[in-house]
Design an enzyme around this catalytic site. Structure first.
Site, PDB file in Angstrom:
ATOM      1  N   HIS A 306       0.848  -1.187   0.000  1.00 37.54           N
ATOM      2  CA  HIS A 306       0.000   0.000   0.000  1.00 37.54           C
ATOM      3  C   HIS A 306       0.882   1.235   0.000  1.00 37.54           C
ATOM      4  O   HIS A 306       1.947   1.231   0.621  1.00 37.54           O
ATOM      5  CB  HIS A 306      -0.905   0.004   1.248  1.00 37.54           C
ATOM      6  N   ASP A 363      -7.913  -5.456   0.075  1.00 37.27           N
ATOM      7  CA  ASP A 363      -8.386  -6.342  -0.993  1.00 37.27           C
ATOM      8  C   ASP A 363      -7.970  -7.792  -0.812  1.00 37.27           C
ATOM      9  O   ASP A 363      -8.371  -8.656  -1.586  1.00 37.27           O
ATOM     10  CB  ASP A 363      -7.858  -5.851  -2.350  1.00 37.27           C
TER      11      ASP A 363
HETATM   12  N1  ACO Z   1       4.266  -7.602  -4.632  1.00 37.24           N
HETATM   13  C1  ACO Z   1       5.620  -7.573  -4.758  1.00 37.24           C
HETATM   14  N2  ACO Z   1       6.366  -6.453  -4.605  1.00 37.24           N
HETATM   15  C2  ACO Z   1       5.720  -5.323  -4.285  1.00 37.24           C
HETATM   16  C3  ACO Z   1       4.314  -5.289  -4.124  1.00 37.24           C
HETATM   17  C4  ACO Z   1       3.582  -6.481  -4.296  1.00 37.24           C
HETATM   18  N3  ACO Z   1       2.245  -6.494  -4.169  1.00 37.24           N
HETATM   19  N4  ACO Z   1       3.923  -4.021  -3.815  1.00 37.24           N
HETATM   20  C5  ACO Z   1       5.049  -3.296  -3.781  1.00 37.24           C
HETATM   21  N5  ACO Z   1       6.136  -4.068  -4.068  1.00 37.24           N
HETATM   22  C6  ACO Z   1       7.563  -3.655  -4.072  1.00 37.24           C
HETATM   23  C7  ACO Z   1       7.894  -2.868  -5.344  1.00 37.24           C
HETATM   24  O1  ACO Z   1       8.351  -3.711  -6.366  1.00 37.24           O
HETATM   25  C8  ACO Z   1       8.949  -1.937  -4.835  1.00 37.24           C
HETATM   26  O2  ACO Z   1      10.139  -2.656  -4.706  1.00 37.24           O
HETATM   27  P1  ACO Z   1      11.579  -1.916  -4.946  1.00 37.24           P
HETATM   28  O3  ACO Z   1      11.687  -0.886  -3.869  1.00 37.24           O
HETATM   29  O4  ACO Z   1      12.575  -3.014  -4.853  1.00 37.24           O
HETATM   30  O5  ACO Z   1      11.490  -1.319  -6.341  1.00 37.24           O
HETATM   31  C9  ACO Z   1       8.489  -1.590  -3.399  1.00 37.24           C
HETATM   32  O6  ACO Z   1       7.713  -2.722  -2.988  1.00 37.24           O
HETATM   33  C10 ACO Z   1       7.626  -0.334  -3.318  1.00 37.24           C
HETATM   34  O7  ACO Z   1       6.531  -0.483  -4.232  1.00 37.24           O
HETATM   35  P2  ACO Z   1       5.934   0.689  -5.118  1.00 37.24           P
HETATM   36  O8  ACO Z   1       5.307   0.112  -6.329  1.00 37.24           O
HETATM   37  O9  ACO Z   1       6.975   1.745  -5.320  1.00 37.24           O
HETATM   38  O10 ACO Z   1       4.839   1.236  -4.122  1.00 37.24           O
HETATM   39  P3  ACO Z   1       3.642   2.189  -4.496  1.00 37.24           P
HETATM   40  O11 ACO Z   1       3.319   2.917  -3.255  1.00 37.24           O
HETATM   41  O12 ACO Z   1       3.946   2.993  -5.712  1.00 37.24           O
HETATM   42  O13 ACO Z   1       2.478   1.173  -4.899  1.00 37.24           O
HETATM   43  C11 ACO Z   1       0.689  -0.406  -4.681  1.00 37.24           C
HETATM   44  C12 ACO Z   1       1.488   0.739  -4.002  1.00 37.24           C
HETATM   45  C13 ACO Z   1       0.232   0.046  -6.079  1.00 37.24           C
HETATM   46  C14 ACO Z   1      -0.543  -0.684  -3.841  1.00 37.24           C
HETATM   47  C15 ACO Z   1       1.603  -1.662  -4.776  1.00 37.24           C
HETATM   48  O14 ACO Z   1       1.945  -2.095  -3.470  1.00 37.24           O
HETATM   49  C16 ACO Z   1       0.934  -2.807  -5.553  1.00 37.24           C
HETATM   50  O15 ACO Z   1       1.057  -2.840  -6.781  1.00 37.24           O
HETATM   51  N6  ACO Z   1       0.222  -3.732  -4.844  1.00 37.24           N
HETATM   52  C17 ACO Z   1      -0.521  -4.784  -5.532  1.00 37.24           C
HETATM   53  C18 ACO Z   1      -1.851  -4.244  -6.012  1.00 37.24           C
HETATM   54  C19 ACO Z   1      -2.823  -3.986  -4.893  1.00 37.24           C
HETATM   55  O16 ACO Z   1      -3.027  -4.817  -4.008  1.00 37.24           O
HETATM   56  N7  ACO Z   1      -3.476  -2.805  -4.934  1.00 37.24           N
HETATM   57  C20 ACO Z   1      -4.515  -2.435  -3.950  1.00 37.24           C
HETATM   58  C21 ACO Z   1      -4.029  -1.353  -3.048  1.00 37.24           C
HETATM   59  S1  ACO Z   1      -5.248  -0.959  -1.845  1.00 37.24           S
HETATM   60  C22 ACO Z   1      -6.378  -0.106  -2.712  1.00 37.24           C
HETATM   61  O17 ACO Z   1      -6.111   0.663  -3.579  1.00 37.24           O
HETATM   62  C23 ACO Z   1      -7.763  -0.314  -2.407  1.00 37.24           C
END
Ligand code: ACO
Length: 422
Positions: A306, A363
């Site tokens: 998140h 979720d």
């Molecule tokens: N699985 C694996 N790695 C992940 C995940 C995941 N679900 N989420 C984040 N990471 C990693 C990224 O690859 C990144 O790694 P790095 O630092 O080595 O590059 C680090 O964690 C930070 O992730 P970002 O993508 O920069 O975080 P951001 O805040 O931009 O994205 C998001 C947040 C979109 C929710 C992301 O965690 C994600 O894609 N999760 C999966 C989708 C999801 O569950 N979305 C629902 C969110 S809740 C809602 O909106 C209702």
């Protein structure tokens, strides 16, 4: 901390006021930055940007705290139903008995759809995604209520917000039944909001459906935990569109589009699809955790991570314990719930997830409850929209009530060609 920050850039030395919120969060007010220095800020994904001051929802991602209008989400879930929580969000206070009764009655009375809206739903291909149908329907609804589309007329706004809250369950149920080629079921003025929704979804050909109090309670809880989450992607979209003085129907339509994406509300559908894939592949959760860590792979654990929470999402905690209760009461074993719990355990002990503070989000477990109630996976994000709707409206109202409201119009740093000739 001082109440101003000093910024020195080129020959400019300017003071930036520090804005402090009621929970002591602090931000730099840069509203005069461009005028005083000629510069803008650059913050892709708005990771460091506060777009507004808001009194609706408080979220502390480090500690895993979520409050609506000052009340803890856990407290609201214990003591309120969705209508109470909706009124809390919209009006700032919990309703009196009279306000609750009036609102319920008005909403239930507005639940029916014009015949032309039913015809519109029947015109969609049955296999179309429910979110595509919902988006079209919400905007189309405004064509039947053209006396409700002036965003600056508070009476019109009041009627449109009531109409939208009333109609989303009916639209959802009709979309569901259209996909199954079943006749639509009209709302019943004798039933409550959630009870009406379940009946319109699942009633038999004679319009009969036995309402299960556990399903009603579980659905109320899910709708409440989805109600609001401050300046998330869809809420920010609603505010941006609303800032152009677009009407409430149009603004909500845009919010639903934003919610649809799998990185946002669409993650609930993507998560259950992922759990099903893992189950069909033999349930080897460790394999999928390894895949999620592999940057070459592009696979992410859906329902994990998140932007704001760097701790367990309090909504996921509430939903997970509701899953336990509901499945036990129904005496159901959902293999996907077991896979979800196993996946969570492996991920939370893995250095990759620990270092990045990645936890299950709202979720991750919601789909288990939707499945137990009988809601098909393609409808999960539509249910999220139903829950989030009052939150979007509360933000839209707050935006319009603000004396400092301006059209949202960010700037950019241009990186294209310099002037050239054809
Ligand atoms: N699985 C694996 N790695 C992940 C995940 C995941 N679900 N989420 C984040 N990471 C990693 C990224 O690859 C990144 O790694 P790095 O630092 O080595 O590059 C680090 O964690 C930070 O992730 P970002 O993508 O920069 O975080 P951001 O805040 O931009 O994205 C998001 C947040 C979109 C929710 C992301 O965690 C994600 O894609 N999760 C999966 C989708 C999801 O569950 N979305 C629902 C969110 S809740 C809602 O909106 C209702």
């Amino acid at each position: 901390m001082s109440d101003v920050a000093k910024l020195s850039v080129g020959e400019h030395e300017i003071e930036l006021p520090v804005v402090v919120g009621t929970e002591n969060e602090q931000g730099l007010d840069i509203s005069k930055l461009r005028r005083l220095t000629g510069m803008i800020t650059l913050d892709e994904g708005f990771v460091n940007t506060g777009s507004t001051q808001s009194a609706i929802t408080f979220l502390d991602g480090e500690q895993g705290i979520l409050r609506y209008r000052g009340y803890a989400i856990e407290d609201i879930c214990k003591n309120c139903d969705f209508i109470d929580a909706t009124l809390l969000l919209l009006n700032g206070e919990l309703p009196t008995d009279e306000q609750r009764a009036d609102f319920r009655q008005a909403v239930i009375a507005d639940m029916h759809l014009p015949q032309e809206m039913e015809d519109l739903i029947r015109a969609f291909p049955r296999e179309a995604h429910p979110m595509a149908m919902l988006v079209s329907c919400v905007n189309a609804l405004s064509t039947h209520h053209q006396d409700q589309v002036d965003p600056l007329d508070s009476e019109q706004v009041h009627r449109s917000r009531q109409r939208l809250i009333a109609t989303l369950p009916t639209l959802t149920a009709c979309i569901h039944r259209h996909r199954l080629d079943l006749p639509f079921v009209a709302p019943n003025p004798e039933l409550g909001y959630v009870e009406n929704f379940l009946t319109m979804m699942f009633a038999d050909e004679q319009g009969q459906y036995e309402i299960d109090a556990d399903f009603v309670a579980a659905l109320n809880l899910l709708l409440i935990v989805h109600l609001d989450h401050e300046q998330n992607c869809s809420t920010s979209t609603v505010r941006v569109v609303g800032s152009a003085n677009s009407n409430l129907y149009a603004s909500i339509t845009a919010g639903i589009c934003a919610l649809w994406g799998p990185l946002h509300g669409g993650a609930n559908e993507a998560c259950v699809n992922m759990l099903s894939t893992i189950a069909a592949d033999g349930g080897d959760v460790a394999k999928y955790v390894e895949m999620a860590k592999d940057k070459e792979n592009g696979f992410r654990l859906m329902g994990f991570g998140h932007r704001v929470y760097k701790n367990y999402d309090p909504r996921a905690r509430i939903i997970k314990s509701a899953c336990d209760v509901l499945l036990e009461k129904l005496d159901l074993d959902d293999p996907l719930f077991e896979i979800a719990q196993a996946l969570e355990k492996v991920a939370l002990e893995d250095e990759y997830f620990v270092a990045r503070k990645l936890y299950p989000n709202v979720d991750f477990y919601s789909g288990v409850i939707y499945r137990a109630i009988g809601i098909p996976v393609e409808l999960f994000t539509v249910l999220f929209a139903m829950g989030r709707l009052p939150g979007w409206i509360a933000h839209w109202q707050e935006l319009h009530a603000s004396p400092t409201k301006r059209i949202c119009r960010p700037r950019q740093i241009y990186t294209g060609s310099e002037l050239r000739e054809i």
